[in-house]
Design a protein around this motif. Structure first.
Motif, PDB file in Angstrom:
ATOM      1  N   THR A 159      -5.912   5.014 -10.974  1.00 14.00           N
ATOM      2  CA  THR A 159      -5.615   3.627 -11.712  1.00 14.00           C
ATOM      3  C   THR A 159      -6.747   3.699 -12.746  1.00 14.00           C
TER       4      THR A 159
ATOM      5  N   HIS B 286     -19.464   5.745   1.458  1.00 16.45           N
ATOM      6  CA  HIS B 286     -20.718   5.090   1.522  1.00 16.45           C
ATOM      7  C   HIS B 286     -21.647   6.076   2.392  1.00 16.45           C
TER       8      HIS B 286
ATOM      9  N   LYS C  83      -5.870   8.731  12.418  1.00 15.12           N
ATOM     10  CA  LYS C  83      -6.102   7.361  12.814  1.00 15.12           C
ATOM     11  C   LYS C  83      -4.747   6.905  13.249  1.00 15.12           C
TER      12      LYS C  83
ATOM     13  N   ALA D 272       0.359   7.192  -6.195  1.00 12.28           N
ATOM     14  CA  ALA D 272      -0.864   8.019  -6.537  1.00 12.28           C
ATOM     15  C   ALA D 272      -0.705   9.155  -6.108  1.00 12.28           C
TER      16      ALA D 272
ATOM     17  N   ARG E 119     -20.256  12.363   6.928  1.00 15.59           N
ATOM     18  CA  ARG E 119     -20.331  12.651   8.528  1.00 15.59           C
ATOM     19  C   ARG E 119     -19.397  13.833   8.842  1.00 15.59           C
TER      20      ARG E 119
ATOM     21  N   ASN F 127      -7.280   5.658   2.921  1.00 12.11           N
ATOM     22  CA  ASN F 127      -6.223   5.849   2.130  1.00 12.11           C
ATOM     23  C   ASN F 127      -6.563   7.133   0.874  1.00 12.11           C
TER      24      ASN F 127
ATOM     25  N   PHE G 258     -12.556  11.570   0.772  1.00  8.10           N
ATOM     26  CA  PHE G 258     -12.977  10.091   0.716  1.00  8.10           C
ATOM     27  C   PHE G 258     -12.802   9.666  -0.744  1.00  8.10           C
TER      28      PHE G 258
ATOM     29  N   PHE H  39       0.705   2.277 -12.327  1.00  7.68           N
ATOM     30  CA  PHE H  39       1.075   1.171 -11.561  1.00  7.68           C
ATOM     31  C   PHE H  39       0.633   0.160 -11.900  1.00  7.68           C
TER      32      PHE H  39
ATOM     33  N   PHE I  20     -12.798   5.398  -3.106  1.00  6.15           N
ATOM     34  CA  PHE I  20     -13.904   4.616  -3.536  1.00  6.15           C
ATOM     35  C   PHE I  20     -14.489   3.506  -2.487  1.00  6.15           C
TER      36      PHE I  20
ATOM     37  N   ILE J 215       0.781  -1.154  -0.125  1.00  9.78           N
ATOM     38  CA  ILE J 215      -0.159   0.042   0.151  1.00  9.78           C
ATOM     39  C   ILE J 215       0.801   1.265  -0.079  1.00  9.78           C
TER      40      ILE J 215
HETATM   41  N1  LIG Z   1      -5.376   0.783  -6.344  1.00  9.06           N
HETATM   42  C1  LIG Z   1      -5.831   1.974  -5.989  1.00  9.06           C
HETATM   43  O1  LIG Z   1      -6.666   2.482  -6.951  1.00  9.06           O
HETATM   44  C2  LIG Z   1      -5.456   2.771  -4.787  1.00  9.06           C
HETATM   45  C3  LIG Z   1      -6.165   3.630  -4.321  1.00  9.06           C
HETATM   46  N2  LIG Z   1      -5.755   4.450  -3.366  1.00  9.06           N
HETATM   47  C4  LIG Z   1      -6.592   5.470  -2.664  1.00  9.06           C
HETATM   48  O2  LIG Z   1      -7.438   4.595  -1.619  1.00  9.06           O
HETATM   49  C5  LIG Z   1      -8.599   5.137  -1.682  1.00  9.06           C
HETATM   50  C6  LIG Z   1      -9.436   3.960  -0.959  1.00  9.06           C
HETATM   51  O3  LIG Z   1      -9.081   4.144   0.082  1.00  9.06           O
HETATM   52  P1  LIG Z   1      -9.947   3.387   1.422  1.00  9.06           P
HETATM   53  O4  LIG Z   1     -10.413   2.210   0.972  1.00  9.06           O
HETATM   54  O5  LIG Z   1      -8.950   3.518   2.674  1.00  9.06           O
HETATM   55  O6  LIG Z   1     -11.159   4.182   1.615  1.00  9.06           O
HETATM   56  P2  LIG Z   1     -11.481   5.891   1.730  1.00  9.06           P
HETATM   57  O7  LIG Z   1     -12.356   6.359   0.431  1.00  9.06           O
HETATM   58  O8  LIG Z   1     -10.296   6.516   1.672  1.00  9.06           O
HETATM   59  O9  LIG Z   1     -12.616   6.203   2.903  1.00  9.06           O
HETATM   60  C7  LIG Z   1     -12.387   5.428   3.825  1.00  9.06           C
HETATM   61  C8  LIG Z   1     -12.676   5.993   5.170  1.00  9.06           C
HETATM   62  O10 LIG Z   1     -13.698   7.019   5.026  1.00  9.06           O
HETATM   63  C9  LIG Z   1     -14.679   6.585   6.176  1.00  9.06           C
HETATM   64  N3  LIG Z   1     -15.855   6.860   5.672  1.00  9.06           N
HETATM   65  C10 LIG Z   1     -16.647   6.073   4.743  1.00  9.06           C
HETATM   66  N4  LIG Z   1     -17.964   6.910   4.257  1.00  9.06           N
HETATM   67  C11 LIG Z   1     -18.045   7.763   5.131  1.00  9.06           C
HETATM   68  C12 LIG Z   1     -18.939   8.768   5.397  1.00  9.06           C
HETATM   69  N5  LIG Z   1     -20.130   8.896   4.750  1.00  9.06           N
HETATM   70  N6  LIG Z   1     -18.849   9.743   6.355  1.00  9.06           N
HETATM   71  C13 LIG Z   1     -17.640  10.060   7.133  1.00  9.06           C
HETATM   72  N7  LIG Z   1     -16.572   8.928   7.035  1.00  9.06           N
HETATM   73  C14 LIG Z   1     -16.854   8.050   5.974  1.00  9.06           C
HETATM   74  C15 LIG Z   1     -14.429   5.140   6.259  1.00  9.06           C
HETATM   75  O11 LIG Z   1     -14.821   5.199   7.941  1.00  9.06           O
HETATM   76  P3  LIG Z   1     -15.967   3.976   8.202  1.00  9.06           P
HETATM   77  O12 LIG Z   1     -17.010   3.980   7.409  1.00  9.06           O
HETATM   78  O13 LIG Z   1     -14.974   2.578   7.850  1.00  9.06           O
HETATM   79  O14 LIG Z   1     -16.121   4.264   9.750  1.00  9.06           O
HETATM   80  C16 LIG Z   1     -12.859   5.176   6.677  1.00  9.06           C
HETATM   81  O15 LIG Z   1     -12.225   5.580   7.604  1.00  9.06           O
HETATM   82  C17 LIG Z   1      -8.763   5.364  -3.154  1.00  9.06           C
HETATM   83  O16 LIG Z   1      -9.989   6.141  -3.356  1.00  9.06           O
HETATM   84  C18 LIG Z   1      -7.490   6.009  -3.543  1.00  9.06           C
HETATM   85  O17 LIG Z   1      -7.593   7.327  -3.147  1.00  9.06           O
HETATM   86  C19 LIG Z   1      -4.316   4.675  -3.174  1.00  9.06           C
HETATM   87  O18 LIG Z   1      -3.797   4.940  -2.003  1.00  9.06           O
HETATM   88  C20 LIG Z   1      -3.292   3.441  -3.437  1.00  9.06           C
HETATM   89  C21 LIG Z   1      -3.779   2.759  -4.765  1.00  9.06           C
END
Ligand SMILES: NC(=O)C1=CN([C@@H]2O[C@H](COP(=O)(O)OP(=O)(O)OC[C@H]3O[C@@H](n4cnc5c(N)ncnc54)[C@H](OP(=O)(O)O)[C@@H]3O)[C@@H](O)[C@H]2O)[C@@H](O)CC1
Ligand SMILES: [K+]
Length: 326
Positions: A282, A232, A188, A131, A236, A161, A227, A301, A229, A124
């Motif tokens: 990507t 959802h 975090k 990225a 908040r 991320n 935020f 990548f 992908f 990662i």
């Molecule tokens: N291969 C690739 O393409 C790569 C992708 N990469 C990157 O990673 C990203 C995806 O990362 P990711 O999976 O960590 O999730 P991400 O969207 O940052 O958010 C998760 C956090 O948001 C929170 N959250 C969710 N909903 C919420 C709400 N309504 N209101 C408030 N909070 C909310 C959620 O909290 P939880 O719901 O779990 O309590 C959690 O803490 C991708 O978009 C790209 O930028 C690159 O880094 C590497 C290569």
């Protein structure tokens, strides 16, 4: 600040394009045409050949092992007629991104899992570094420092991320000569994010846990890394308020991967974020189909076999570029 004539022309072109794209599609098309015919024709990056694949050429690029899965993909994603762009004339403005695959939320997560699985073996940290670097490079292309008139860049980072990409971009933008602040309210206790934060601090990037005032005299650009992908539901707090403030102010926003608060597949909610620029990573997500601003692709990548098997049909990047404009 001293700059060459070509830099000045480019900056003015950017300024006109960024300013007017917020108000008029017609103006953007006209300026885009100006881009195509004058200033950018002199830019080797934008003159680079741009691949434009027909279904035949997709098959030509596939190995036998890949062909079955690709046959079903090309059935679902038919290519447009008349998509044979003469590669010697092709520029960014010629390139039609309608053939690149737009991903569902599940597909985006699946690409991530493939890349970090045993076969492709990325970590990662590596992907995030590439990225974030691609975001910084695309921002430097669309908003060169001279265009910002010494104003600062504010990067709004979320807890996942996507926020990590923002921290990496912050470090690179600082190295590129920008003055950078980061708003990072939900930090975090994860080693990767803590290391990225420490690196930012050592790079003399200011980290804020309260949202700074979005003052157009202070900030020339906002980068939305709240935020990606995995988003959802409804945003908040404190991100809900941040999105509202961003929409109220008159500072351009560049979103990382997708505009925060948008449904990954369906697009913007009412009163959703309205970024002027988007750097998809990507491959673009389905929601980006409704995006009308400056759309870049970064995250260079993807191994060729994975691209073929998933039918991503990515555009060609110029030799050493970290991004391509869609
Ligand atoms: N291969 C690739 O393409 C790569 C992708 N990469 C990157 O990673 C990203 C995806 O990362 P990711 O999976 O960590 O999730 P991400 O969207 O940052 O958010 C998760 C956090 O948001 C929170 N959250 C969710 N909903 C919420 C709400 N309504 N209101 C408030 N909070 C909310 C959620 O909290 P939880 O719901 O779990 O309590 C959690 O803490 C991708 O978009 C790209 O930028 C690159 O880094 C590497 C290569
Ligand atoms: K984002």
């Amino acid at each position: 600040m001293r700059c060459t004539t070509s830099q000045a022309v480019r900056s003015l072109t950017h300024l006109a394009q960024v300013k007017y794209s917020r108000h008029s599609c017609i103006t953007t098309v006209a300026i885009s045409q100006y881009h195509h015919t004058s200033a950018l024709n002199a830019n080797p990056v934008l003159r680079s050949p741009r691949s434009c694949y027909t279904s035949e050429s997709i098959h030509a690029r596939a190995t036998n092992k890949d062909k079955d899965s690709i046959a079903s993909i090309t059935q679902n994603h038919p290519t447009k007629p008349n998509d044979n762009i003469n590669s010697t004339n092709a520029t960014n403005t010629d390139y039609t991104d309608s053939m690149v695959k737009y991903l569902t939320q599940e597909e985006a997560k699946s690409v991530d899992e493939h890349l970090m699985g045993d076969k492709y073996a990325f970590s990662i940290d590596q992907l995030m570094e590439l990225a974030g670097l691609s975001v910084a490079c695309a921002v430097a292309e669309q908003y060169p420092p001279a265009l910002l008139n010494d104003k600062r860049v504010l990067i709004l980072c979320g807890p996942g991320n996507n926020g990590g990409d923002g921290l990496v971009a912050a470090r690179h933008l600082k190295l590129f000569g920008y003055s950078v602040d980061v708003y990072y309210p939900k930090q975090k206790d994860v080693k990767l994010y803590k290391s990225l934060t420490t690196q930012c601090v050592n790079m003399e990037v200011d980290i804020h846990t309260d949202l700074p005032q979005l003052d157009g005299d202070k900030y020339g650009l906002l980068i939305d890394a709240m935020f990606g992908f995995s988003f959802h539901g409804e945003p908040r707090e404190p991100f809900k308020t941040a999105i509202a403030r961003m929409n109220e102010c008159d500072i351009d926003t560049c979103s990382v991967d997708l505009p925060s608060g948008w449904d990954v597949e369906k697009g913007p909610p009412t009163d959703g974020l309205k970024p002027a620029m988007l750097v998809s990573l990507t491959a673009p997500k389905l929601c980006a189909k409704t995006f009308t601003g400056h759309h870049y692709l970064g995250g260079r990548f993807v191994p060729p076999e994975l691209e073929r098997v998933l039918g991503l049909n990515l555009p060609s990047y110029a030799t050493s570029q970290m991004f391509v404009k869609l």
